[in-house]
Design a protein around this motif. Structure first.
Motif, PDB file in Angstrom:
ATOM      1  N   ASP A 192       4.680  -0.924  14.179  1.00 32.55           N
ATOM      2  CA  ASP A 192       6.068  -1.390  14.116  1.00 32.55           C
ATOM      3  C   ASP A 192       7.067  -0.238  14.081  1.00 32.55           C
ATOM      4  OD1 ASP A 192       5.265  -0.491  11.683  1.00 32.55           O
ATOM      5  OD2 ASP A 192       6.177  -2.113  10.517  1.00 32.55           O
ATOM      6  N   ILE A 193       6.582   0.996  14.275  1.00 34.40           N
ATOM      7  CA  ILE A 193       7.493   2.142  14.278  1.00 34.40           C
ATOM      8  C   ILE A 193       8.219   2.212  15.628  1.00 34.40           C
ATOM      9  CG2 ILE A 193       7.667   4.659  14.165  1.00 34.40           C
ATOM     10  CD1 ILE A 193       5.242   4.659  12.325  1.00 34.40           C
ATOM     11  N   THR A 194       9.529   2.182  15.569  1.00 34.20           N
ATOM     12  CA  THR A 194      10.341   2.267  16.780  1.00 34.20           C
ATOM     13  C   THR A 194      10.838   3.701  16.946  1.00 34.20           C
ATOM     14  OG1 THR A 194      12.383   1.740  15.589  1.00 34.20           O
ATOM     15  CG2 THR A 194      11.086  -0.121  16.439  1.00 34.20           C
ATOM     16  N   PRO A 195      11.288   4.061  18.153  1.00 33.12           N
ATOM     17  CA  PRO A 195      11.847   5.414  18.330  1.00 33.12           C
ATOM     18  C   PRO A 195      12.978   5.705  17.343  1.00 33.12           C
ATOM     19  CG  PRO A 195      11.457   4.408  20.455  1.00 33.12           C
ATOM     20  CD  PRO A 195      11.196   3.347  19.435  1.00 33.12           C
ATOM     21  N   ALA A 196      13.785   4.684  17.072  1.00 36.27           N
ATOM     22  CA  ALA A 196      14.903   4.900  16.151  1.00 36.27           C
ATOM     23  C   ALA A 196      14.414   5.161  14.731  1.00 36.27           C
ATOM     24  CB  ALA A 196      15.829   3.681  16.177  1.00 36.27           C
ATOM     25  N   SER A 197      13.426   4.364  14.273  1.00 41.25           N
ATOM     26  CA  SER A 197      12.917   4.561  12.908  1.00 41.25           C
ATOM     27  C   SER A 197      12.165   5.878  12.800  1.00 41.25           C
ATOM     28  CB  SER A 197      12.015   3.394  12.504  1.00 41.25           C
ATOM     29  OG  SER A 197      10.855   3.335  13.336  1.00 41.25           O
ATOM     30  N   ALA A 198      11.484   6.299  13.882  1.00 42.52           N
ATOM     31  CA  ALA A 198      10.786   7.585  13.867  1.00 42.52           C
ATOM     32  C   ALA A 198      11.765   8.742  13.776  1.00 42.52           C
ATOM     33  CB  ALA A 198       9.917   7.714  15.123  1.00 42.52           C
ATOM     34  N   LEU A 199      12.860   8.633  14.507  1.00 41.19           N
ATOM     35  CA  LEU A 199      13.886   9.680  14.460  1.00 41.19           C
ATOM     36  C   LEU A 199      14.533   9.748  13.084  1.00 41.19           C
ATOM     37  CD1 LEU A 199      15.547  11.818  15.940  1.00 41.19           C
ATOM     38  CD2 LEU A 199      17.113   9.980  16.666  1.00 41.19           C
ATOM     39  N   SER A 240      13.154   8.854  10.245  1.00 40.21           N
ATOM     40  CA  SER A 240      12.180   9.412   9.324  1.00 40.21           C
ATOM     41  C   SER A 240      12.099  10.926   9.458  1.00 40.21           C
ATOM     42  CB  SER A 240      10.802   8.790   9.586  1.00 40.21           C
ATOM     43  OG  SER A 240       9.805   9.412   8.834  1.00 40.21           O
ATOM     44  N   TRP A 241      12.155  11.398  10.715  1.00 40.14           N
ATOM     45  CA  TRP A 241      12.108  12.860  10.935  1.00 40.14           C
ATOM     46  C   TRP A 241      13.338  13.528  10.339  1.00 40.14           C
ATOM     47  CZ3 TRP A 241      15.329  16.341  13.290  1.00 40.14           C
ATOM     48  CH2 TRP A 241      14.784  17.623  13.529  1.00 40.14           C
ATOM     49  N   ALA A 242      14.464  12.887  10.510  1.00 42.43           N
ATOM     50  CA  ALA A 242      15.709  13.471   9.994  1.00 42.43           C
ATOM     51  C   ALA A 242      15.669  13.541   8.476  1.00 42.43           C
ATOM     52  CB  ALA A 242      16.898  12.634  10.463  1.00 42.43           C
ATOM     53  N   GLU A 243      15.155  12.506   7.809  1.00 40.61           N
ATOM     54  CA  GLU A 243      15.072  12.520   6.353  1.00 40.61           C
ATOM     55  C   GLU A 243      14.110  13.592   5.867  1.00 40.61           C
ATOM     56  OE1 GLU A 243      13.918   8.576   5.425  1.00 40.61           O
ATOM     57  OE2 GLU A 243      15.941   7.724   5.595  1.00 40.61           O
ATOM     58  N   GLU A 282       6.101  13.214   2.338  1.00 38.39           N
ATOM     59  CA  GLU A 282       4.895  12.587   1.794  1.00 38.39           C
ATOM     60  C   GLU A 282       4.643  11.230   2.445  1.00 38.39           C
ATOM     61  OE1 GLU A 282       5.493  12.368  -2.376  1.00 38.39           O
ATOM     62  OE2 GLU A 282       5.169  14.527  -2.739  1.00 38.39           O
ATOM     63  N   ILE A 283       5.690  10.457   2.634  1.00 39.46           N
ATOM     64  CA  ILE A 283       5.545   9.147   3.281  1.00 39.46           C
ATOM     65  C   ILE A 283       5.049   9.311   4.710  1.00 39.46           C
ATOM     66  CG2 ILE A 283       6.812   7.128   4.109  1.00 39.46           C
ATOM     67  CD1 ILE A 283       8.615   7.389   1.658  1.00 39.46           C
ATOM     68  N   ARG A 284       5.623  10.287   5.432  1.00 38.22           N
ATOM     69  CA  ARG A 284       5.199  10.514   6.813  1.00 38.22           C
ATOM     70  C   ARG A 284       3.730  10.951   6.868  1.00 38.22           C
ATOM     71  NH1 ARG A 284       8.757  11.563  10.956  1.00 38.22           N
ATOM     72  NH2 ARG A 284       7.591  13.397  11.636  1.00 38.22           N
ATOM     73  N   ALA A 285       3.320  11.768   5.897  1.00 34.71           N
ATOM     74  CA  ALA A 285       1.923  12.228   5.883  1.00 34.71           C
ATOM     75  C   ALA A 285       0.975  11.058   5.618  1.00 34.71           C
ATOM     76  CB  ALA A 285       1.756  13.320   4.824  1.00 34.71           C
ATOM     77  N   ARG A 286       1.359  10.203   4.654  1.00 34.78           N
ATOM     78  CA  ARG A 286       0.507   9.043   4.361  1.00 34.78           C
ATOM     79  C   ARG A 286       0.437   8.106   5.553  1.00 34.78           C
ATOM     80  NH1 ARG A 286       3.161   9.068  -0.756  1.00 34.78           N
ATOM     81  NH2 ARG A 286       4.451   7.299  -0.090  1.00 34.78           N
TER      82      ARG A 286
END
Length: 813
Positions: free
Chosen positions: A315-322, A324-327, A341-345
């Motif tokens: 369910d990860i969209t390009p917008a949500s991925a971007l 997450s990367w920005a955060e 940590e969330i991205r790693a998990r």
């Protein structure tokens, strides 16, 4: 007389009419059951086993199969109360079974152990003569013979309390066992005719196990030193949670193809991962795991060129991925660290899921119908459901065909609702007796409720009499008042009185009301409030008085026990990721008690939940009422993660009942307490659980539907009848069927009993359970067995180069 039923079905047996409990004016035929002319053996709609059959010549010699089971068995003695499904599987592979079941659930003589077995005398007493296979020997070299039969009979007949046994009907009817004309013949004489004699001595233990109480109670719990099957027990490793079976060098039959079978205990929710990691070669799975395997094959077909569109990360969209990367790379160090940590998990979960999907692509899903059916149980002990009219209204509100279609059709399995409580499609005893109750009919259901006094404004009316429960017939009636009875049930009661029975109560076929005074005596509220659970207790029962107001539950006959024993908790916890049904927020049971399974009965698992319906009916504006009380039933369901499917099915039933004015309160309780503290003790109105089918319904069905009776100490003896609904007539039909040596007449009596069970409306079969098994594609003669007993010596891996139509066993095409 001859009667032509629906769809041209013809039955040449006498019909019985009974006044059902609707003020005595509605009389419906109660049929003993019949099959259609073009389905004489009852196999139409039955599912065949799916085991990838192959002739032995195409099966490789050698190899090991890692087979998932629910637990390491607590005992290897199948006749003890804590024996479970793993115990039964081991016994089938290493011990003699004189009769085994074929794909239609019919007992067949096992030529590995018997040359013949038949009733040679009927008068003055029944005598069965067994002629043993002259090559049959125990693993210590001693021949199998009469001493083994005698020792097992003495251990199981119930006369010696030093043996810690579960109830096992049939052995108490044996008068003596003798050597025949030679050492290969065993004569068994019965003191009372026994139709299900083929159920006895399977499995057969050596006299070394059954000859003394100590050997029986303790010697066979953790080891079986002497066996007589294609395999033997090599090792039970409780630390590794494995039981290893090895090829028996003294086996006289066709040698086992495999070197060994390792039964590995893996929780059902972890089996997909274990399969993917290569720890299992075959495992029964739920529908969620089956769906993952199907998706894995679909992804493999794409060549792995596309990213996964399912699982974590799907369910990860390009917008949500971007975002997450920005955060994760932002200036706020705390938030960035948390985001990283969330991205790693998430990345780890996605990678793990992808690895598992790659591994699951190496398995095939084999599917059939399990020899068990899911039912809705209605507790008729007290409250509104003590009135048979209310139970019948609940039953008439259910669309069983719709439930069966939604559960089974997506799996490509036959979706015919069971028409019998005592047999399933394909079995000789099967006949659709559901007409004794009737099909789904909203108007008829509402009429039944109105006749029972439940009206739209009844919840606002004052109670007209004191001391009468909601739902009971005859408000303000005194305990001594006599109620009307149908002539048919009057005969039943008179017959019961003549036989010296002390049981009172009219049961399902009697009178126009529900909770009669006699029934109230037999099924008092106090008798079920505090249940004493003794099934599964592996210690000897102590003499002395039992606790007052206790419900005593007896363990089942061996056949049903082996098929369904100890499946409750694993079934209730089975993960079904496909179903995410919303449930009513009700009181959560927080009992912190020891797990309590119920031998022979278990909660359904792993079936896709029905989707919300498009209803054209106009629902009632709230529950009906009577004497100031609303008609609301407590629907008890397991609360565990694996009970999602079960809860969703329960909610669907709740919506069906809501349409006729019956409210339901869904109460979720802990899995460990679900059966022990609620079903067995009678603390529920409605519940869902399953019963395994049996080849011996007269024996194994009797305790499930026996009329509960008060014991001399004031407790209530329910045996396995957790609905507390029964009649004297049903009991008599079971007794007659168990004693009838004419197979045709015995089947007819079983069908008559089933029709009476339908009419009593204590339990409503909904659908036969699906059986899904993941297996290595090269594994042959193993999978979803359905009724069919495995031939363990034929299981193995396909030979290299074997292909084409000759690969399949011609006998099983």
């Amino acid at each position: 007389m001859s009667h032509v039923g629906p769809r041209g079905r013809t039955c040449s047996r006498t019909l019985r009419s009974v006044a059902l409990l609707t003020t005595g004016v509605l009389a419906l035929p109660v049929l003993s059951g019949c099959t259609s002319d073009n389905d004489k053996d009852g196999t139409k709609g039955a599912a065949a086993p799916d085991v990838a059959p192959a002739a032995r010549k195409w099966v490789e010699q050698g190899g090991t199969v890692h087979w998932a089971v629910d637990t390491v068995p607590a005992t290897l003695n199948a006749f003890q109360a804590d024996a479970d499904a793993a115990t039964g599987r081991i016994a089938d592979a290493v011990l003699p079974s004189l009769y085994t079941l074929d794909r239609s659930g019919r007992p067949q003589l096992n030529p590995d152990y018997l040359e013949s077995a038949k009733v040679v005398e009927r008068e003055p007493k029944q005598v069965v003569l067994y002629k043993l296979n002259q090559k049959a020997v125990w693993s210590d070299g001693r021949e199998i013979g009469a001493p083994d039969f005698v020792a097992q009979w003495r251990a199981l007949r119930g006369k010696d309390s030093a043996y810690w046994t579960a109830r096992n009907a049939g052995y108490e009817r044996i008068e003596k066992i003798e050597r025949g004309a030679n050492n290969l013949e065993v004569r068994v004489t019965f003191n009372k005719p026994y139709a299900d004699w083929k159920s006895l001595f399977s499995p057969l233990y050596p006299k070394d196990v059954t000859g003394t109480p100590n050997a029986f109670n303790d010697g066979a719990r953790k080891a079986l030193k002497i066996t007589a099957g294609p395999f033997l027990v090599k090792k039970v490793d409780r630390g590794a949670k494995e039981t290893t079976l090895a090829r028996n060098p003294r086996w006289w039959g066709e040698p086992a193809k495999l070197d060994s079978i390792v039964l590995r205990a893996v929780p059902r929710g972890k089996r997909a991962a274990a399969l993917a990691d290569g720890k299992l070669d075959i495992a029964e799975i739920d529908s969620g795991a089956a769906k993952r395997i199907a998706l894995a094959h679909k992804d493999k077909g794409s060549g792995g060129s596309r990213p996964l569109t399912h699982g974590p990360g799907a369910d990860i969209t390009p917008a949500s991925a971007l975002r997450s990367w920005a955060e994760a790379n932002g200036s706020d160090d705390d938030k960035a660290e948390e985001a990283q940590e969330i991205r790693a998990r998430n990345a780890e979960a996605v990678a793990k899921y992808a690895r598992e999907q790659k591994g699951l692509g190496g398995f095939a899903v084999r599917k059939s119908l399990e020899p068990a059916y899911t039912q809705l149980a209605l507790n008729g002990e007290s409250g509104p459901l003590a009135d048979e009219r209310v139970r019948r209204a609940v039953a008439r509100a259910l669309d069983r065909q719709e439930l069966a279609d939604l559960v089974l059709k997506p799996l490509g399995l036959p979706a015919k609702p069971p028409g019998s409580h005592l047999a399933l499609l394909g079995q000789h005893a099967y006949a659709d007796s559901s007409r004794a109750l009737g099909k789904q009919d909203t108007q008829e259901a509402q009429a039944l409720l109105a006749d029972a006094g439940w009206t739209p404004g009844g919840a606002n009316k004052k109670k007209t009499g004191e001391g009468t429960k909601a739902g009971s017939e005859g408000q303000g009636a005194k305990a001594g008042e006599k109620k009307d009875e149908s002539s048919d049930e009057k005969k039943d009661e008179k017959s019961q009185d003549k036989s010296g029975s002390s049981a009172s109560g009219s049961g399902s076929g009697s009178g126009s009301g529900s909770a009669s005074a006699s029934r109230s005596d037999a099924l008092s509220d106090a008798a079920s409030d505090e249940g004493t659970y003794i099934v599964g207790d592996d210690k000897p029962r102590q003499a002395g008085p039992r606790p007052e107001s206790a419900t005593h539950v007896l363990a089942p006959a061996r056949t049903a026990a082996v098929q369904g024993m100890a499946l409750l908790h694993q079934a209730a916890r089975a993960d079904d990721s496909e179903v995410r049904g919303q449930t009513v927020n009700a009181a959560q049971d927080s009992h912190d008690k020891k797990p309590g399974g119920m031998a022979g009965a278990y909660a359904p698992r792993g079936t896709a939940a029905p989707a919300p319906e498009a209803s054209g009916a106009v629902p009632q504006s709230g529950p009906l009422g009577k004497d100031g009380k609303p008609l609301t039933l407590r629907f008890v369901l397991p609360a565990g993660e694996g009970g999602e499917s079960l809860r969703a099915v329960g909610e669907r039933i709740s919506r069906m009942l809501d349409r006729i004015g019956i409210g339901t309160e869904i109460t979720k309780v802990s899995d460990d307490s679900y059966f022990k503290d609620h079903i067995a003790s009678g603390d529920y109105d409605l519940a869902l659980y399953s019963w395994p089918a049996t080849a011996y319904p007269a024996t194994d069905g009797r305790p499930i539907y026996a009329k509960p009776v008060p014991a001399s100490d004031g407790s209530l003896l329910v045996e396995q009848n957790y609905t507390r609904v029964g009649t004297n007539h049903i009991d008599q039909l079971f007794e007659h069927a168990a004693s009838e040596l004419d197979e045709g007449k015995a089947r007819d009596l079983v069908r008559q009993a089933d029709a009476r069970i339908w009419a009593a409306a204590g339990s409503i079969p909904l659908y036969q359970r699906p059986q899904l098994v993941a297996a290595k594609p090269g594994l042959r003669n193993a999978g979803a067995f359905g009724f069919e007993a495995p031939r363990y010596q034929d299981i193995g891996y396909r030979k290299a180069g074997a292909s084409g139509p000759d690969l399949q066993d011609p006998k099983k095409k």
